[in-house]
Scaffold this motif. Structure first.
Motif, PDB file in Angstrom:
ATOM      1  N   GLU A  70       0.829  -1.208   0.000  1.00  0.00           N
ATOM      2  CA  GLU A  70       0.000   0.000   0.000  1.00  0.00           C
ATOM      3  C   GLU A  70       0.865   1.261   0.000  1.00  0.00           C
ATOM      4  O   GLU A  70       0.580   2.212  -0.714  1.00  0.00           O
ATOM      5  CB  GLU A  70      -0.945   0.020   1.203  1.00  0.00           C
ATOM      6  N   LEU A  71       1.928   1.238   0.809  1.00  0.00           N
ATOM      7  CA  LEU A  71       2.815   2.398   0.869  1.00  0.00           C
ATOM      8  C   LEU A  71       3.493   2.648  -0.478  1.00  0.00           C
ATOM      9  O   LEU A  71       3.618   3.783  -0.925  1.00  0.00           O
ATOM     10  CB  LEU A  71       3.887   2.220   1.952  1.00  0.00           C
ATOM     11  N   GLN A  72       3.913   1.562  -1.141  1.00  0.00           N
ATOM     12  CA  GLN A  72       4.590   1.710  -2.433  1.00  0.00           C
ATOM     13  C   GLN A  72       3.644   2.224  -3.504  1.00  0.00           C
ATOM     14  O   GLN A  72       4.075   2.878  -4.438  1.00  0.00           O
ATOM     15  CB  GLN A  72       5.195   0.368  -2.870  1.00  0.00           C
ATOM     16  N   GLY A  73       2.358   1.947  -3.362  1.00  0.00           N
ATOM     17  CA  GLY A  73       1.388   2.365  -4.356  1.00  0.00           C
ATOM     18  C   GLY A  73       0.904   3.799  -4.194  1.00  0.00           C
ATOM     19  O   GLY A  73       0.157   4.300  -5.025  1.00  0.00           O
ATOM     20  N   LEU A  74       1.338   4.465  -3.125  1.00  0.00           N
ATOM     21  CA  LEU A  74       0.898   5.836  -2.898  1.00  0.00           C
ATOM     22  C   LEU A  74       1.612   6.797  -3.840  1.00  0.00           C
ATOM     23  O   LEU A  74       2.773   6.602  -4.180  1.00  0.00           O
ATOM     24  CB  LEU A  74       1.197   6.256  -1.449  1.00  0.00           C
ATOM     25  N   PRO A  75       0.925   7.855  -4.230  1.00  0.00           N
ATOM     26  CA  PRO A  75       1.590   8.862  -5.076  1.00  0.00           C
ATOM     27  C   PRO A  75       2.661   9.605  -4.269  1.00  0.00           C
ATOM     28  O   PRO A  75       2.557   9.703  -3.054  1.00  0.00           O
ATOM     29  CB  PRO A  75       0.447   9.810  -5.467  1.00  0.00           C
TER      30      PRO A  75
END
Length: 103
Positions: free
Chosen positions: A96-101
């Motif tokens: 989830e963290l990696q997918g954040l803008p």
């Protein structure tokens, strides 16, 4: 960006703090230290609630309850389940963290 930043902060804190609680729980179980099991299981239960990790909360609560009763009847099995679930949650949260803008 504020909500995204808050989410990142909460998840990052969880990943850091919960790793310490898991390590301490393992050590406490090896030593059959019910006070340390109770304290670390309680802390893990509480911080897991902040990220919606209900399964970890449930397993931590079970370990905490056993430690309060000084009856670690299936603590090793609970810890095994907890470790597996914890690994899955950490992978999901990191994803989830990696997918954040970018902020």
């Amino acid at each position: 960006a504020g909500a995204t930043g808050l989410f990142e902060d909460v998840v990052s804190m969880y990943l850091h703090d919960s790793a310490g609680f898991m390590s301490s729980l393992n050590s406490a179980l090896e030593d059959a230290d019910t006070d340390a099991i109770r304290q670390n299981a309680h802390a893990l239960k509480s911080c897991s609630g902040n990220v919606g990790a209900m399964g970890i909360m449930s397993l931590s609560a079970a370990l905490e309850a056993q430690a309060k009763r000084d009856a670690l009847t299936n603590a090793d099995d609970l810890m095994s389940q907890l470790e597996q679930m914890y690994d899955e949650v950490c992978v999901a949260l990191a994803s989830e963290l990696q997918g954040l803008p970018a902020a």
